[in-house]
Write an enzyme that holds these catalytic residues in place. Structure first.
Site, PDB file in Angstrom:
ATOM      1  CD  GLU A  73      50.981  34.823  44.403  1.00  0.00           C
ATOM      2  OE1 GLU A  73      49.903  35.830  44.619  1.00  0.00           O
ATOM      3  OE2 GLU A  73      51.005  33.849  44.973  1.00  0.00           O
ATOM      4  CD  GLU A  98      50.107  32.121  47.517  1.00  0.00           C
ATOM      5  OE1 GLU A  98      49.715  30.896  47.015  1.00  0.00           O
ATOM      6  OE2 GLU A  98      49.466  33.218  46.940  1.00  0.00           O
ATOM      7  CG  PHE A 102      45.393  40.189  50.386  1.00  0.00           C
ATOM      8  CD1 PHE A 102      44.602  41.174  50.877  1.00  0.00           C
ATOM      9  CD2 PHE A 102      45.752  40.411  49.168  1.00  0.00           C
ATOM     10  CE1 PHE A 102      44.122  42.386  49.954  1.00  0.00           C
ATOM     11  CE2 PHE A 102      45.440  41.208  48.298  1.00  0.00           C
ATOM     12  CZ  PHE A 102      44.583  42.355  48.674  1.00  0.00           C
ATOM     13  CG  ASP A 126      43.116  37.713  54.573  1.00  0.00           C
ATOM     14  OD1 ASP A 126      42.101  37.976  55.062  1.00  0.00           O
ATOM     15  OD2 ASP A 126      43.794  38.782  54.230  1.00  0.00           O
ATOM     16  CG  PHE A 127      46.712  35.146  50.137  1.00  0.00           C
ATOM     17  CD1 PHE A 127      45.086  35.348  50.150  1.00  0.00           C
ATOM     18  CD2 PHE A 127      47.241  35.566  49.027  1.00  0.00           C
ATOM     19  CE1 PHE A 127      44.569  36.135  49.497  1.00  0.00           C
ATOM     20  CE2 PHE A 127      46.489  36.660  48.309  1.00  0.00           C
ATOM     21  CZ  PHE A 127      45.088  36.915  48.542  1.00  0.00           C
ATOM     22  CG  HIS A 180      41.215  39.346  49.556  1.00  0.00           C
ATOM     23  ND1 HIS A 180      40.254  38.492  49.146  1.00  0.00           N
ATOM     24  CD2 HIS A 180      42.175  39.401  48.747  1.00  0.00           C
ATOM     25  CE1 HIS A 180      40.905  37.639  48.106  1.00  0.00           C
ATOM     26  NE2 HIS A 180      41.876  38.216  47.941  1.00  0.00           N
TER      27      HIS A 180
HETATM   28  C1  LIG Z   1      46.320  31.993  47.584  1.00  0.00           C
HETATM   29  C2  LIG Z   1      46.104  33.310  46.727  1.00  0.00           C
HETATM   30  N1  LIG Z   1      47.102  33.893  46.200  1.00  0.00           N
HETATM   31  C3  LIG Z   1      47.259  35.009  45.634  1.00  0.00           C
HETATM   32  C4  LIG Z   1      45.915  35.596  45.346  1.00  0.00           C
HETATM   33  C5  LIG Z   1      45.873  37.103  44.702  1.00  0.00           C
HETATM   34  N2  LIG Z   1      45.433  37.106  43.389  1.00  0.00           N
HETATM   35  C6  LIG Z   1      44.240  37.055  43.076  1.00  0.00           C
HETATM   36  S1  LIG Z   1      43.851  36.791  41.565  1.00  0.00           S
HETATM   37  C7  LIG Z   1      45.324  36.432  41.125  1.00  0.00           C
HETATM   38  C8  LIG Z   1      45.595  35.924  39.926  1.00  0.00           C
HETATM   39  C9  LIG Z   1      44.924  34.759  39.388  1.00  0.00           C
HETATM   40  O1  LIG Z   1      45.266  34.398  37.909  1.00  0.00           O
HETATM   41  P1  LIG Z   1      44.374  33.424  37.273  1.00  0.00           P
HETATM   42  O2  LIG Z   1      44.192  32.104  38.398  1.00  0.00           O
HETATM   43  O3  LIG Z   1      44.790  33.184  36.123  1.00  0.00           O
HETATM   44  O4  LIG Z   1      43.021  33.982  37.192  1.00  0.00           O
HETATM   45  P2  LIG Z   1      42.668  35.273  36.329  1.00  0.00           P
HETATM   46  O5  LIG Z   1      42.563  36.411  37.276  1.00  0.00           O
HETATM   47  O6  LIG Z   1      43.307  35.404  35.174  1.00  0.00           O
HETATM   48  O7  LIG Z   1      41.008  35.020  36.060  1.00  0.00           O
HETATM   49  C10 LIG Z   1      46.154  36.469  42.260  1.00  0.00           C
HETATM   50  C11 LIG Z   1      47.503  36.342  42.526  1.00  0.00           C
HETATM   51  C12 LIG Z   1      44.872  35.167  45.999  1.00  0.00           C
HETATM   52  N3  LIG Z   1      43.921  35.659  45.817  1.00  0.00           N
HETATM   53  N4  LIG Z   1      44.725  33.984  46.538  1.00  0.00           N
END
Ligand SMILES: Cc1ncc(C[n+]2csc(CCOP(=O)(O)OP(=O)(O)O)c2C)c(N)n1
Ligand SMILES: Cc1ncc(C[n+]2csc(CCOP(=O)(O)OP(=O)(O)O)c2C)c(N)n1
Ligand SMILES: [Mg+2]
Ligand SMILES: [Mg+2]
Lengths: 337, 332, 332, 337
Positions: D30, D70, D93, D95-96, D139
């Site tokens: 990502e 993932e 992370f 944790d994911f 995290h």
């Molecule tokens: C399973 C997982 N993968 C990746 C992340 C890292 N991460 C946190 S927020 C985010 C983006 C989320 O985008 P969106 O769903 O569009 O929500 P927004 O931030 O735009 O509100 C990512 C990749 C995570 N927290 N959990």
């Protein structure tokens, strides 16, 4: 009144009795009723190996089949648990944790702590573990160490039909998330089980047999393997104390430590792979807390650090057996500093 | 976007291709029928999921694929996919018997037969395990620029697994040369697809992820072949992934031992009226492209092959203690 | 099946409801703007994801929900959902500062604020973590028969996570009283939704799982309120789940500290021309239902509340060693 | 030529040099390029904490952003690895793991064994672990024990910029699946790192400092904590041998056992939660293999059996620090049988 029934029947009876007693108990999983939407009978399967058979007939609204989507339905069980239900979700094979572990270890397990003590998540996740059915690498693992590592989970491994029933009832009534590990090769094992409802508390080990020479700590199906080894060793005058911790989390450290204080020797028998396992966990506990009593190295009898092989010949070599336990006991009793 | 394919004439396949397709289907059928019998004797260890009845799917799809640049992933019900992708039948049989001569040296068994040299990434014990892998093999082909495609087979049950759904999206977003083949045999274990697949046809899910979706009759080799040909062609030319839903029926229980109390007469009917082998024979002899004699000869050859495979498997050596802990790693 | 909602007049909401909605949106905005400033001072620990700009979504949806029988799950960007579902603002602020007076006793922080007594199942650090949980709360409501609904909020990024997609299917198959709210703010971190969401609109995925899908303008409280009202109504009456895609813009970076090199003028434009609070004010004063004075008074009250919340949070006690290992389990 | 650079830069350099050297190395995750499909610059992020920054600019076709899915992209990395590529997938992370563990532990880890030695799956999965950034329960975990338990995986935990670069290059060149654990609180840690490419072999511990009184085994960020404790203890004349195993799987058992043979005392420092952890794993190894040399109980310094708390005050108490290591060493040196 105790009758002789199987491990499978003991589990089924526990579920049945708790569903009867408490309307908040619900059951879900792939084919847990069996045949949802199919033209045949609604309880066609009652679980892939029959553990939930008959529940749907008695409690139709409270036994739910699911699509194959473990994250969604395990998560649903967790969510329903936060809203006053006591769901028992079946993961079928514990090996399937890989597609839904997040809902278990980041959600259910952490809610109470993460939310400052305000969550109550009484979910039970049932899963089959263990080798012996020639089910190969993705259907035979003994993955309870992974769950034991996670704070917030309780992990239960019943070693007999009696244990299975009492521990299942306790699991359902317990307010914390519980991983309930059923050994699939034990479903047809029979034993004496009271007909009435009873609970077995978590974190209280069962001393399966007493002895003064060596302490053997064993889990799940390995308890009977250890007992068999103990029988064998008794013939040559070696007294083994066999301890079944029943739950790996919480772990009854006191019973283990006291036993080693008496015997001075420890063998741990664990069907899982050796690294970061329950074998290592119990060993390290004793090496720290009962070192002064120890008179020999701690032996661990585990599966090898390999996936579970399909070949029956190899699988039989893979799973710890009584002979290996006997050898380990001989090593520790024969040890001279 | 969802389109339904119906049978067409022999679709430009030459005699050799037709004979090859028939041989593949017959081999799968006989392999599975024989396993059904052998399993009943108690000599075969573990869980066995038979593909009998679904032969036109694996064969119709894989007849469009090359050995080297194209790859497939499979499911717990993998024998048909393996045979169609060219895995050695005798090695497969030996594997199912757990022998050292097996495709996986006896360590994998029915649920893990693989032959990476043939682009067969393995049967898979995890429902939804294959589609992510295929995103990777398709990516590899794309990066290499060799025109290769990756094909993920999965069931109606597998179409509900998040890993499968994510893979549809990833393949679309990365514009991968991938084909997703949903084999809808109406059931996941005892659970009806009509119940478990929200939204009706699985092919409907294609649009949700921005790819074409088609439905084909899985008893009709030619329909499957044609639908797959178009999808493979599109993939090879950089047109991205396709989702093909193949509707079919499995002739045996979910696994050997399943009492099948959840269904009644559909199998007998399918065997009688819809069977892919019978239909293929009718089509190719009716059109005059092949004769019954030619097909009978294939039948006889396949029967012999399966006999030999079982015989040799039973006679083959078992692994020994020395095999237990080899091949966990490449380097230690 | 996908339908687009456009703005309507005040949709039968009485003055009190309108004022409440405005107060909620204003509270979220001020809470977030203030956090933005406070974060810059370095006093706030950890990762903070601000909801500013998206207020009409949480507010429009949650204004249809009850405290007790209805529940929501949220995301890493959870403050707005918490406030809209009635979580105490001062406790939230204290939580973000890690104090014992916080919603989670300082143990959760911004990404885990929850109040189960309000049916708020927690912000969630795992993208896609919430939808499965909501299948469970919706199931609970269904079994209990209390007419409750479960609402899962997730982002455009979250719409690609397998757990989310599975949940859509499960909710459909179980016919759950659930509403899935996809907040499409155009980005997941730095990744554009136009790229990552195969198939275009997220709402298109509804049909794939057999539920209605609608798109609403997330700057328009009334459009969101109305779309959610219909979905909630349907759910309460046993009509099953709905997927609502709300299109909106976040005013700040993905998290505090993000330099936002991946986008340019859209935020300034949105703030200027589309802003939900400005638009709400124009609508309700234009229609004569509320006066600027009434709204100004809310603004003043909210400003005071936020000031107090920050002040009290900063003055509140930190947890101590004794708190470290409590509340892992209910029974030990 | 060695320069002082950060742990982050060391990792970035390793990736850069390997991509340069070997066209089969690809990177995905990502925002690993950052901003795919966004109107801004294509390398807007270069990874959430900047580790992959600049790679996309140099190797645009070989650095792939991914949707948040993932299972799909980790699985894609695994699949591409079976077809001749050497993918480095970022789980962001650790944790994911709960949303994609299946592709790691049931697929990648088992292919070689399950397929009878015929698979080659050289995938690297990078993931950030560890506490310290106030990132709270989902995290901040140190989940390497879960991966160490799984046969077929190699697990790497670099403890410094030098280690990070050499171990990353080795991970990419290694033919087995590797879980590469980066401590997120160490990205800005600096140290001497050669500019040229080099590898550090797996399964060979680094003896960070020598000493005759106590052996301290520590992992990842805990290595510097242990070294700090050793400095402190040296002042009072206690000599600590600090061992950094570098990889938990394979584990360099020999170096640990030899050291304990000399010191007779062991302290294990592990940032993960205590149950079925590396602390217990190393303890059990020594309690079995070096019991005869042991002169005191084995102490384990770990996080508590709780989720990671958000509160900075609590998080600082959560993570093992030098003082706790000092105390543990004093316990084992002061112990009398
Ligand atoms: C399973 C997982 N993968 C990746 C992340 C890292 N991460 C946190 S927020 C985010 C983006 C989320 O985008 P969106 O769903 O569009 O929500 P927004 O931030 O735009 O509100 C990512 C990749 C995570 N927290 N959990
Ligand atoms: C993740 C996972 N969940 C559940 C199972 C158990 N299981 C094996 S096959 C099967 C049914 C699969 O149905 P479908 O995908 O339709 O394939 P079919 O058996 O019909 O070919 C189930 C539930 C599994 N192997 N993996
Ligand atoms: Mg099926
Ligand atoms: Mg977004």
């Amino acid at each position: 009144m105790a009758r002789t029934i199987s491990y499978r029947e003991a589990l089924n009876e526990a579920l049945m009795q708790e569903m009867e007693r408490d309307a908040s108990v619900i059951v879900m999983g792939e084919d847990n009723a069996g045949g949802a939407g199919a033209p045949g009978e609604p309880d066609a399967w009652g679980g892939v190996l029959g553990v939930t058979k008959g529940l749907y007939g008695k409690f139709p609204g409270r036994v739910l089949d699911t699509p194959i989507s473990e994250s969604a339905f395990v998560g649903a069980a967790v969510g329903a648990a936060t809203r006053g239900f006591r769901p028992v979700a079946e993961l079928m094979f514990i090996d399937f944790m890989g597609v839904c572990f997040d809902q278990i270890f980041n959600q259910a397990a952490k809610f109470r702590y993460m939310f400052g003590g305000k969550a109550v998540t009484p979910v039970v996740i049932r899963a089959m573990y263990g080798a012996g059915l020639r089910a190969a690498a993705q259907h035979s693992q003994a993955l309870y160490p992974l769950f034991t590592n996670i704070p917030g989970l309780k992990v239960v491994i019943p070693s007999s039909p009696y244990e299975a029933k009492g521990l299942m009832i306790q699991s359902i009534r317990d307010d914390d998330p519980v991983i309930f590990c059923e050994h699939k090769a034990m479903y047809d094992t029979t034993g004496e089980v009271p007909a009435e409802s009873y609970t077995i508390p978590f974190g209280e080990a069962n001393v399966v047999r007493e002895g003064d020479d060596v302490t053997i700590v064993a889990f799940g199906r390995m308890v009977s393997v250890a007992a068999q080894a103990a029988d064998e060793l008794a013939k040559s005058g070696v007294g083994c104390e066999v301890i079944d911790p029943r739950t790996t989390s919480p772990l009854d450290a006191d019973t283990i430590i006291e036993s080693v204080a008496n015997t001075g020797r420890l063998v741990v028998v664990d069907e899982s792979t050796p690294r970061c396992s329950m074998a290592s966990d119990v060993s390290s506990l004793v090496a720290k807390e009962a070192f002064g009593s120890l008179r020999a190295p701690i032996e661990m009898v585990t599966a090898p650090h390999t996936p579970v092989p399909f070949s029956p010949v190899l699988e039989d070599l893979y799973v710890p057996d009584a002979q290996r336990v006997v050898n380990a006991v001989k090593t520790v009793t024969g040890w001279e500093r | 976007m969802t389109e339904t394919f119906t049978s067409r004439p022999a679709a430009g396949l030459d005699d050799k291709s037709l004979l090859r397709a028939y041989r593949t289907m017959r081999t799968i059928r006989d392999f599975e029928e024989r396993l059904h019998d052998e399993f009943a004797t108690g000599e075969i260890p573990g869980f066995v999921h038979l593909y009998a009845g679904e032969e036109a799917s694996a064969t119709g799809v894989c007849s469009n694929l090359d050995d080297d640049r194209d790859s497939i992933s499979s499911t717990h019900r993998g024998h048909g996919h393996c045979i169609a992708k060219g895995v050695d039948v005798k090695e497969m049989m030996a594997e199912i018997y757990g022998r050292t001569t097996g495709s996986c040296h006896g360590k994998g068994g029915s649920m893990h037969i693989a032959d990476l040299s043939k682009g067969m990434l393995g049967a898979n014990g995890i429902v939804g395990g294959g589609p992510p892998l295929i995103c990777g093999t398709a990516l590899a082909a794309k990066l290499r620029g060799d025109g290769g495609v990756g094909v993920a087979f999965f069931g109606d049950g597998g179409s509900n697994q998040g890993t499968t759904l994510e893979s549809l999206n990833l393949a679309s977003v990365w514009n991968l040369p991938a084909v997703f083949v949903a084999e809808n045999n109406g059931y996941a274990e005892a659970t009806s697809a009509a119940w478990s697949v929200g939204g009706g046809d699985i092919a409907n899910r294609a649009a949700a992820f921005g790819m074409p979706g088609v439905i084909v009759d899985g008893f009709d080799f030619f329909a499957v072949h044609e639908a797959a040909a178009q999808a493979v062609e599109r993939a090879r030319n950089g047109g991205g992934p396709t989702l093909i839903e193949v509707k079919l029926t499995r002739y045996y229980g979910h696994f050997e031992g399943d009492q099948q109390t959840y269904r009644s007469t559909e199998v007998a009917e399918a065997r009688e009226k819809l069977d892919c082998l019978k239909r293929f024979r009718r089509t190719v002899t009716g059109s005059g492209q092949l004769t019954d004699g030619q097909l009978d000869q294939v039948d006889a050859e396949v029967a012999r092959l399966i006999d030999e495979a079982v015989e040799e498997a039973k006679a083959a050596p078992q692994p020994t203690r020395a095999d237990l802990d080899t091949d966990v790693y490449i380097s230690y």
